[in-house]
Design a protein around this motif. Structure first.
Motif, PDB file in Angstrom:
ATOM      1  N   PRO A 550     -23.415   1.837 -99.466  1.00 23.64           N
ATOM      2  CA  PRO A 550     -23.477   0.570-100.203  1.00 23.64           C
ATOM      3  C   PRO A 550     -24.011  -0.601 -99.381  1.00 23.64           C
ATOM      4  O   PRO A 550     -24.488  -1.582 -99.949  1.00 23.64           O
ATOM      5  N   LYS A 551     -23.942  -0.524 -98.061  1.00 24.60           N
ATOM      6  CA  LYS A 551     -24.386  -1.654 -97.236  1.00 24.60           C
ATOM      7  C   LYS A 551     -25.904  -1.698 -97.074  1.00 24.60           C
ATOM      8  O   LYS A 551     -26.458  -2.731 -96.711  1.00 24.60           O
ATOM      9  N   ALA A 552     -26.559  -0.582 -97.283  1.00 21.62           N
ATOM     10  CA  ALA A 552     -28.020  -0.535 -97.166  1.00 21.62           C
ATOM     11  C   ALA A 552     -28.645  -0.961 -98.494  1.00 21.62           C
ATOM     12  O   ALA A 552     -28.495  -0.273 -99.499  1.00 21.62           O
ATOM     13  N   LYS A 553     -29.341  -2.110 -98.502  1.00 26.13           N
ATOM     14  CA  LYS A 553     -29.946  -2.636 -99.723  1.00 26.13           C
ATOM     15  C   LYS A 553     -31.354  -2.085 -99.898  1.00 26.13           C
ATOM     16  O   LYS A 553     -32.147  -2.061 -98.947  1.00 26.13           O
ATOM     17  N   ILE A 554     -31.648  -1.642-101.097  1.00 27.80           N
ATOM     18  CA  ILE A 554     -32.965  -1.097-101.431  1.00 27.80           C
ATOM     19  C   ILE A 554     -33.579  -1.989-102.499  1.00 27.80           C
ATOM     20  O   ILE A 554     -32.963  -2.264-103.530  1.00 27.80           O
ATOM     21  N   VAL A 555     -34.821  -2.466-102.247  1.00 29.88           N
ATOM     22  CA  VAL A 555     -35.523  -3.341-103.187  1.00 29.88           C
ATOM     23  C   VAL A 555     -36.449  -2.498-104.058  1.00 29.88           C
ATOM     24  O   VAL A 555     -37.288  -1.751-103.555  1.00 29.88           O
ATOM     25  N   LEU A 556     -36.271  -2.597-105.352  1.00 31.91           N
ATOM     26  CA  LEU A 556     -37.111  -1.904-106.316  1.00 31.91           C
ATOM     27  C   LEU A 556     -37.695  -2.923-107.282  1.00 31.91           C
ATOM     28  O   LEU A 556     -36.962  -3.721-107.860  1.00 31.91           O
ATOM     29  N   THR A 557     -39.006  -2.919-107.443  1.00 30.62           N
ATOM     30  CA  THR A 557     -39.646  -3.796-108.426  1.00 30.62           C
ATOM     31  C   THR A 557     -39.936  -2.997-109.684  1.00 30.62           C
ATOM     32  O   THR A 557     -40.256  -1.803-109.617  1.00 30.62           O
ATOM     33  N   THR A 558     -39.824  -3.653-110.819  1.00 30.16           N
ATOM     34  CA  THR A 558     -40.083  -2.955-112.070  1.00 30.16           C
ATOM     35  C   THR A 558     -41.566  -2.648-112.216  1.00 30.16           C
ATOM     36  O   THR A 558     -42.416  -3.270-111.573  1.00 30.16           O
ATOM     37  N   ARG A 559     -41.854  -1.675-113.049  1.00 32.76           N
ATOM     38  CA  ARG A 559     -43.240  -1.264-113.248  1.00 32.76           C
ATOM     39  C   ARG A 559     -43.981  -2.332-114.060  1.00 32.76           C
ATOM     40  O   ARG A 559     -43.511  -2.757-115.111  1.00 32.76           O
ATOM     41  N   PRO A 560     -45.144  -2.799-113.582  1.00 30.74           N
ATOM     42  CA  PRO A 560     -45.870  -3.856-114.308  1.00 30.74           C
ATOM     43  C   PRO A 560     -46.437  -3.347-115.628  1.00 30.74           C
ATOM     44  O   PRO A 560     -46.784  -2.179-115.779  1.00 30.74           O
ATOM     45  N   THR A 561     -46.525  -4.258-116.587  1.00 32.23           N
ATOM     46  CA  THR A 561     -47.171  -3.953-117.856  1.00 32.23           C
ATOM     47  C   THR A 561     -48.692  -3.912-117.644  1.00 32.23           C
ATOM     48  O   THR A 561     -49.202  -4.376-116.609  1.00 32.23           O
ATOM     49  N   PRO A 562     -49.458  -3.380-118.592  1.00 25.79           N
ATOM     50  CA  PRO A 562     -50.927  -3.382-118.434  1.00 25.79           C
ATOM     51  C   PRO A 562     -51.496  -4.783-118.209  1.00 25.79           C
ATOM     52  O   PRO A 562     -52.422  -4.957-117.405  1.00 25.79           O
ATOM     53  N   LEU A 563     -50.954  -5.789-118.897  1.00 27.17           N
ATOM     54  CA  LEU A 563     -51.454  -7.151-118.702  1.00 27.17           C
ATOM     55  C   LEU A 563     -51.141  -7.642-117.289  1.00 27.17           C
ATOM     56  O   LEU A 563     -51.977  -8.275-116.630  1.00 27.17           O
ATOM     57  N   GLN A 564     -49.950  -7.350-116.807  1.00 29.64           N
ATOM     58  CA  GLN A 564     -49.580  -7.756-115.450  1.00 29.64           C
ATOM     59  C   GLN A 564     -50.420  -7.014-114.415  1.00 29.64           C
ATOM     60  O   GLN A 564     -50.847  -7.602-113.421  1.00 29.64           O
ATOM     61  N   GLU A 565     -50.673  -5.723-114.653  1.00 31.09           N
ATOM     62  CA  GLU A 565     -51.521  -4.960-113.736  1.00 31.09           C
ATOM     63  C   GLU A 565     -52.911  -5.584-113.639  1.00 31.09           C
ATOM     64  O   GLU A 565     -53.506  -5.648-112.565  1.00 31.09           O
ATOM     65  N   LYS A 566     -53.433  -6.056-114.773  1.00 31.19           N
ATOM     66  CA  LYS A 566     -54.752  -6.682-114.777  1.00 31.19           C
ATOM     67  C   LYS A 566     -54.749  -7.962-113.945  1.00 31.19           C
ATOM     68  O   LYS A 566     -55.668  -8.196-113.152  1.00 31.19           O
ATOM     69  N   ALA A 567     -53.721  -8.784-114.104  1.00 29.80           N
ATOM     70  CA  ALA A 567     -53.638 -10.034-113.334  1.00 29.80           C
ATOM     71  C   ALA A 567     -53.537  -9.750-111.845  1.00 29.80           C
ATOM     72  O   ALA A 567     -54.219 -10.381-111.023  1.00 29.80           O
ATOM     73  N   PHE A 568     -52.705  -8.790-111.459  1.00 31.67           N
ATOM     74  CA  PHE A 568     -52.549  -8.466-110.045  1.00 31.67           C
ATOM     75  C   PHE A 568     -53.838  -7.892-109.468  1.00 31.67           C
ATOM     76  O   PHE A 568     -54.195  -8.170-108.319  1.00 31.67           O
ATOM     77  N   ALA A 569     -54.558  -7.112-110.279  1.00 26.07           N
ATOM     78  CA  ALA A 569     -55.833  -6.559-109.809  1.00 26.07           C
ATOM     79  C   ALA A 569     -56.862  -7.664-109.585  1.00 26.07           C
ATOM     80  O   ALA A 569     -57.608  -7.644-108.599  1.00 26.07           O
ATOM     81  N   LEU A 570     -56.919  -8.642-110.501  1.00 27.14           N
ATOM     82  CA  LEU A 570     -57.873  -9.747-110.333  1.00 27.14           C
ATOM     83  C   LEU A 570     -57.556 -10.572-109.099  1.00 27.14           C
ATOM     84  O   LEU A 570     -58.469 -11.094-108.436  1.00 27.14           O
ATOM     85  N   LEU A 571     -56.277 -10.711-108.786  1.00 25.15           N
ATOM     86  CA  LEU A 571     -55.869 -11.498-107.620  1.00 25.15           C
ATOM     87  C   LEU A 571     -55.837 -10.675-106.338  1.00 25.15           C
ATOM     88  O   LEU A 571     -55.682 -11.229-105.248  1.00 25.15           O
ATOM     89  N   GLY A 572     -55.947  -9.360-106.453  1.00 16.84           N
ATOM     90  CA  GLY A 572     -55.858  -8.500-105.283  1.00 16.84           C
ATOM     91  C   GLY A 572     -54.468  -8.474-104.685  1.00 16.84           C
ATOM     92  O   GLY A 572     -54.305  -8.461-103.454  1.00 16.84           O
ATOM     93  N   VAL A 573     -53.450  -8.436-105.549  1.00 18.72           N
ATOM     94  CA  VAL A 573     -52.053  -8.523-105.108  1.00 18.72           C
ATOM     95  C   VAL A 573     -51.317  -7.251-105.503  1.00 18.72           C
ATOM     96  O   VAL A 573     -51.519  -6.720-106.600  1.00 18.72           O
ATOM     97  N   ASN A 574     -50.469  -6.754-104.600  1.00 18.58           N
ATOM     98  CA  ASN A 574     -49.582  -5.635-104.897  1.00 18.58           C
ATOM     99  C   ASN A 574     -48.165  -6.177-105.009  1.00 18.58           C
ATOM    100  O   ASN A 574     -47.550  -6.526-104.000  1.00 18.58           O
ATOM    101  N   PRO A 575     -47.594  -6.269-106.221  1.00 21.26           N
ATOM    102  CA  PRO A 575     -46.270  -6.884-106.366  1.00 21.26           C
ATOM    103  C   PRO A 575     -45.150  -6.079-105.712  1.00 21.26           C
ATOM    104  O   PRO A 575     -44.076  -6.609-105.457  1.00 21.26           O
ATOM    105  N   ALA A 576     -45.391  -4.782-105.441  1.00 22.85           N
ATOM    106  CA  ALA A 576     -44.348  -3.970-104.813  1.00 22.85           C
ATOM    107  C   ALA A 576     -44.194  -4.290-103.330  1.00 22.85           C
ATOM    108  O   ALA A 576     -43.171  -3.975-102.736  1.00 22.85           O
ATOM    109  N   ARG A 577     -45.214  -4.903-102.747  1.00 21.31           N
ATOM    110  CA  ARG A 577     -45.099  -5.313-101.333  1.00 21.31           C
ATOM    111  C   ARG A 577     -44.325  -6.612-101.278  1.00 21.31           C
ATOM    112  O   ARG A 577     -44.812  -7.664-101.699  1.00 21.31           O
TER     113      ARG A 577
END
Length: 579
Positions: A550-577
């Motif tokens: 329980p003391k080890a914290k794990i960060v999980l990001t939700t899966r982006p929607t197609p619209l969000q994937e498009k925005a991140f691709a245009l900006l060159g950003v990986n939201p999981a990082r």
């Protein structure tokens, strides 16, 4: 690889991780690890994985979500800020202060608010989004943000110099305009009673001028007292460009209220700088008398003509005529005259009524004055007032003189024709609309510079500078996100097809199609910048842990929607990082 249980006499079987391979045509195997010490459920999970199955059938049975924070908009803006060099602005600051300054710029775009509210959003316990955790700010105090503001105020000249080297090198045109906003309280020495462009006449104001490159990218900002007249700010900005940025050959583009004849004579000419501005209405009337009336037939081909005048030596004057503007001004004048005469008729009826009539030339003049000043039509009406009557007639000659100038405006510039031809000079002056767009973004829905809560002049200046830096990041993000916004992606080509820069700016056919369908080329819905940030914010940053540790914290990001994937691709950003 596979797991095998090997009998071990009277002891429990040995659980071995083994690998099978072929050697000289024979199948052989070797032991890679002894798994006997592992719990049975772990061994079974490994067995399932090695067979190509799923070791954990349900994540809910293993992971517990401790906290879920909005994250997508943070990742997008933080990636956009990094891409346009925002981290380098604060390189001279200590590490923690450097992170805090970057967080303040990003937070101004993600969720603009006062510094105290921003402190609550960034702190771990009261975080409103993932920004504080992504940057590793931990627990912060309000004084930390004020300390960052103080550092930013001291670093403003260096940061502006960096931006000027990037955007003004080799550039001739500099866009400059001024706006105002109100302050809360009366302790700030910059607060003063002045003209409010926001209609807040009861509150003290500050004035700030924005310098932009020719493409509208913000480069520098300066804050003045609220009672500073527009032309008085030009000298300070000229000094800034010459001394701080070491730029000599510059052409200032400003409106007629900013770059006046006096300012040209006393500031720009002595400093060897050029200008593009426009003439005031009395100067246009004087020019018309000097060169004869400007007949509409003169503007049939390009809607502009170039001339000179002895009243404006060493300058080129470009007379422009916009037919649509001429029609609008004629319509407006006619309606205002009719509305004024209707109010005067009400006063005249009060004079002639049978019961308790309005009497006395002074009283009649007072009522008639209020009516005629309501729509500022005194210049076009001649009143005759006695103790018992009120009559009026239109000044037809004055009205005709003004109507002859409908739709006309005159651009003045000191640049020679070989440096800037007439059509380009008009286009450069009209590009001041990009500074107006910057003011709308900084003052209203996007960055919300107003109202200003700080009391010291240094922190007020730092706050406005912080908002300018945030707009700098937004400006670059907008350029990448145009396919998802209502912005015109092909505006330059649309304007190049116009026969003259005087003609009304037209959206490209592609932009009109976007407006009609409310959708992008791929069928996805279009957004404004603010609503796109809200949509991206639905991608969550989940802090989880497992029952095993329980003391080890794990960060999980939700899966982006197609619209969000498009925005991140245009900006060159990986939201999981997340770092």
């Amino acid at each position: 690889m596979y797991i095998e249980a090997v009998p071990n006499r009277n002891s429990p079987p040995a659980v071995l991780l083994r690998e099978a391979f072929r050697e000289q045509g024979k199948v052989r195997k070797r032991t890679l690890a002894n798994l006997s010490c592992l719990p049975a459920e772990v061994i079974e999970g490994l067995r399932i994985l090695l067979k190509g199955g799923v070791a954990v059938p349900s994540a809910e049975e293993v992971f517990t979500i401790e906290r879920s924070l909005p994250h997508g908009h943070v990742a997008a803006v933080l990636g956009g800020a990094t891409a346009c060099g925002a981290r380098d602005w604060f390189a001279a600051a200590p590490e923690r202060l450097r992170k805090l300054l970057l967080a303040m710029v990003v937070a101004r775009i993600v969720s603009p608010a006062s510094k105290l509210a921003t402190h609550r959003m960034l702190s771990d316990d009261t975080a409103a989004h993932s920004l504080g955790r992504v940057l590793g700010l931990g627990q912060i105090e309000p004084k930390d943000l004020y300390r960052a503001l103080d550092w930013l105020h001291a670093a403003q000249p260096d940061i502006e110099r960096r931006l000027a080297r990037r955007h003004l090198v080799g550039s001739t045109l500099v866009l400059y305009d001024l706006t105002s906003t109100w302050l809360t309280g009366r302790c700030c020495p910059l607060a003063a009673r002045g003209h409010s462009r926001d209609g807040k006449r009861d509150d003290p104001q500050i004035v700030f001028g924005l310098i932009c490159a020719a493409d509208g990218c913000p480069v520098a900002v300066e804050v003045f007292s609220g009672n500073t007249a527009d032309p008085a700010t030009v000298a300070a900005q000229v000094t800034k460009l010459k001394s701080r940025f070491a730029i000599e050959q510059i052409a200032w583009v400003g409106d007629r209220g900013m770059i006046t004849s006096a300012r040209i004579r006393n500031v720009l000419k002595p400093n060897g700088m050029d200008w593009i501005s426009s003439l005031r209405a009395p100067q246009i009337a004087q020019l018309a008398q000097e060169h004869g009336p400007f007949q509409p037939s003169l503007f049939d081909e390009r809607n502009l003509l170039e001339l000179t005048s002895e009243h404006f030596p060493d300058e080129r004057l470009v007379v422009c005529r916009n037919p649509l503007l001429a029609e609008e001004r004629a319509r407006k004048r006619s309606e205002l005259l009719a509305a004024t005469e209707a109010e005067l008729a009400t006063v005249a009826a009060a004079v002639t009524r049978a019961r308790n009539p309005l009497r006395g030339s002074a009283q009649i003049a007072l009522r008639a004055g209020r009516a005629i000043d309501h729509y500022h039509m005194a210049k076009h009406l001649a009143l005759t007032i006695t103790d018992s009557s009120l009559t009026w007639v239109r000044k037809t000659e004055k009205i005709a003189e003004e109507a002859a100038l409908d739709g006309l405006y005159v651009i003045r510039t000191s640049l020679a024709a070989d440096k800037l031809e007439a059509n380009a000079a008009v286009a450069a002056y009209k590009s001041l609309s990009q500074v107006e767009r910057a003011f709308r973004s900084i003052k209203t829905v996007d960055l919300k510079v107003r109202p200003v809560f700080h009391y010291s002049a240094e922190r007020v200046r730092a706050h406005v500078f912080l908002c300018m830096l945030a707009y700098y990041v937004e400006w670059h993000m907008r350029r990448h996100l145009k396919p998802m916004l209502f912005d015109d992606e092909f505006i330059d080509s649309a304007q190049s097809d116009k026969p003259s820069a005087v003609a009304k700016a037209q959206r490209s056919a592609h932009a009109k199609a976007k407006d009609a369908t409310r959708g992008a080329d791929d069928g996805m819905p279009l957004h404004s910048f603010r609503t796109l940030m809200q949509d991206l914010g639905t991608l969550a940053y989940n802090v989880t842990y497992t029952a095993l540790n329980p003391k080890a914290k794990i960060v999980l990001t939700t899966r982006p929607t197609p619209l969000q994937e498009k925005a991140f691709a245009l900006l060159g950003v990986n939201p999981a990082r997340t770092q």
